[in-house]
Enzyme design. Structure first.
Site, mmCIF file in Angstrom:
data_model
loop_
_atom_site.group_PDB
_atom_site.id
_atom_site.type_symbol
_atom_site.label_atom_id
_atom_site.label_comp_id
_atom_site.label_asym_id
_atom_site.label_seq_id
_atom_site.Cartn_x
_atom_site.Cartn_y
_atom_site.Cartn_z
ATOM 1 C CD GLU A 232 -26.094 -44.255 -8.689
ATOM 2 O OE1 GLU A 232 -25.816 -44.679 -7.536
ATOM 3 O OE2 GLU A 232 -27.245 -44.147 -9.115
ATOM 4 C CB CYS A 266 -28.517 -45.052 -4.832
ATOM 5 S SG CYS A 266 -28.883 -43.654 -5.920
#
Length: 469
Positions: A232, A266
């Site tokens: 990720e 993120c």
């Protein structure tokens, strides 16, 4: 007698970087090998225990965290810089994430995938899984890996970031106390410790959240043994504001999502595309919302934004600011300095907007990971979509409009793992139903929902010859 000194990592407060919050011991190569072998030895029994037994152990651990531990939240704030309310929220999610993993795992493993007279299909764990997690939200990002991997029947070793290892290590050790020996372990250290985990022959899968450069190194190391990887990675999430949007409401929400954790998320909004004729209205409303931030130490009750976590993030944001101003680009800085006299004791950055940013500029095309938000004007919706899709990132995105059908039409064109409409954060329903991950260079694989369980399972099929029936 010779005494061998164990290497230690000092963890410093990003809001008072002259203060040491704590220390962790760096795992030696021998210790890493021992811990991996213990996890490997525990893997078969943990897998054979069955999903119901694994679920009960994880639910027991969840109950241990039903009361939020304020001391852990304060520790988390002091090591990663988030304001206390954010850290309290993060620690409070521990039991929720464990229970969600249990619910999803029970559903995924309750029945055989396929079962008839000649063929059967089962899902099996990998064995030892190494999870490498970053500093920006270490507890949540660790639990999003640990819960699914454990309920699937794997044993797990976690390596936290050396920038924020303290709270997550304590939490994982408390969870491990509810599990058989060797099922869940923590090792601390820098990149050399992560590399040792990746190349260990007993580690069957590596799950990493972080930056592209480290992910590339992991892929190279994992290639020799074909170790499976899950990544990720970074995002440069675009928000597209349509011409029928409620500008004040959209600006308020977008600023909130862009600057949470000082922009160090993120899937925070990192660039905004606004119709040219509404650019100033949006930028004015966004600046008014941004200007209300109070920047200070995360434990100060008046602070609504903390420092960035470390020197590298601080220098990156400062370099972006300096480069823009040297080219005459309008950078609007706002917010209140809570403690001007102590400003230089921490990695403090005031939030800023770039009004009318060039869509080709570095601050638009790369992930800033700090409190700076470029606003780009567009003339046609097709231009906004092209610019939004015009980077190698594809984590999340959002569309803002008063017409949901129109917004859906734009959302369908965006290259992202998730596109939100009139928001930019996962709801409880979204966490349960939507796999989280990126397309293009924003990741490989998924977290959350049933797909997050599947990341830690592999198939085993059995076929019986027809003549043997």
């Amino acid at each position: 007698m010779t005494t061998t000194r164990v290497a230690q990592i000092e963890v410093r407060d990003p809001g008072r970087f002259d203060e040491v919050v704590g220390e962790v011991a760096v795992a030696s190569p021998d210790e890493i090998d021992r811990i991996v072998r213990e996890a490997d030895a525990a893997a078969a029994a943990w897998a054979r225990a069955g999903v119901d037994a694994r679920a009960e152990a994880l639910l027991s651990a969840a109950r241990d965290f039903d009361a939020v531990d304020d001391a852990l939240a304060e520790l988390l704030t002091r090591e990663n810089g988030s304001v206390l309310a954010v850290s309290q929220r993060e620690v409070s999610l521990v039991p929720h994430l464990l229970r969600m993993a249990v619910d999803l795992g029970l559903g995924a493993l309750a029945e055989p995938a396929v079962e008839d007279a000649t063929v059967s299909l089962r899902r099996r764990p990998y064995g030892v899984v190494a999870c490498i997690v970053p500093w920006n939200a270490p507890v949540v990002l660790a639990l999003q890996k640990v819960g699914p991997a454990l309920i699937a029947g794997n044993t797990v070793i976690v390596k936290p970031s050396p920038n924020a290892p303290l709270a997550v290590t304590r939490i994982l050790e408390r969870i491990a106390a509810h599990l058989p020996a060797g099922v869940l372990s923590v090792v601390n250290g820098g990149g050399e410790v992560g590399s040792a985990l990746v190349v260990h022959p007993a580690v069957r899968k590596v799950s990493f959240t972080g930056g592209e450069a480290v992910a590339r190194q992991i892929m190279v190391l994992a290639a020799d043994s074909f170790t499976r990887v899950h990544f990720e990675l970074g995002g440069n999430d675009p928000a597209i504001v349509l011409d029928d949007a409620d500008v004040p409401a959209a600006a308020e929400a977008i600023v909130s999502h862009a600057f949470r954790r000082s922009g160090q998320v993120c899937y925070a909004i990192k660039r905004v595309y606004v119709p040219r004729r509404r650019l100033d209205d949006f930028a004015d409303a966004a600046f008014a919302a941004m200007d209300r931030f109070v920047v200070g130490h995360g434990l100060d009750p008046d602070a609504t934004m903390g420092p960035v976590n470390n020197a590298a993030q601080f220098e990156r944001v400062r370099r972006l600011h300096d480069g823009l101003r040297e080219r005459g680009v309008r950078v609007e800085t706002g917010g209140v300095r809570l403690d001007p006299a102590g400003w230089d004791r921490g990695w403090y950055v005031q939030p800023s907007l770039v009004r009318g940013a060039d869509p080709r500029d570095e601050v638009v095309t790369t992930e800033q990971f700090g409190p700076i938000l470029p606003i780009v004007a567009y003339d046609q919706e097709a231009d906004a979509v092209a610019h939004a899709n015009g980077t190698e990132y594809g984590l999340c995105s959002s569309v803002w409009s008063s017409d949901l059908d129109r917004a859906r039409g734009i959302a369908e064109q965006l290259e992202a793992g998730i596109t939100f409409i009139n928001e930019h954060a996962l709801s409880p329903a979204g966490r349960r139903a939507l796999p989280f991950g990126g397309v293009k260079r924003s990741g490989i694989g998924w977290e959350g929902a049933s797909a997050g369980i599947d990341e830690y399972l592999q198939f085993h099929g059995i076929q019986v010859a027809e003549a043997a029936r």
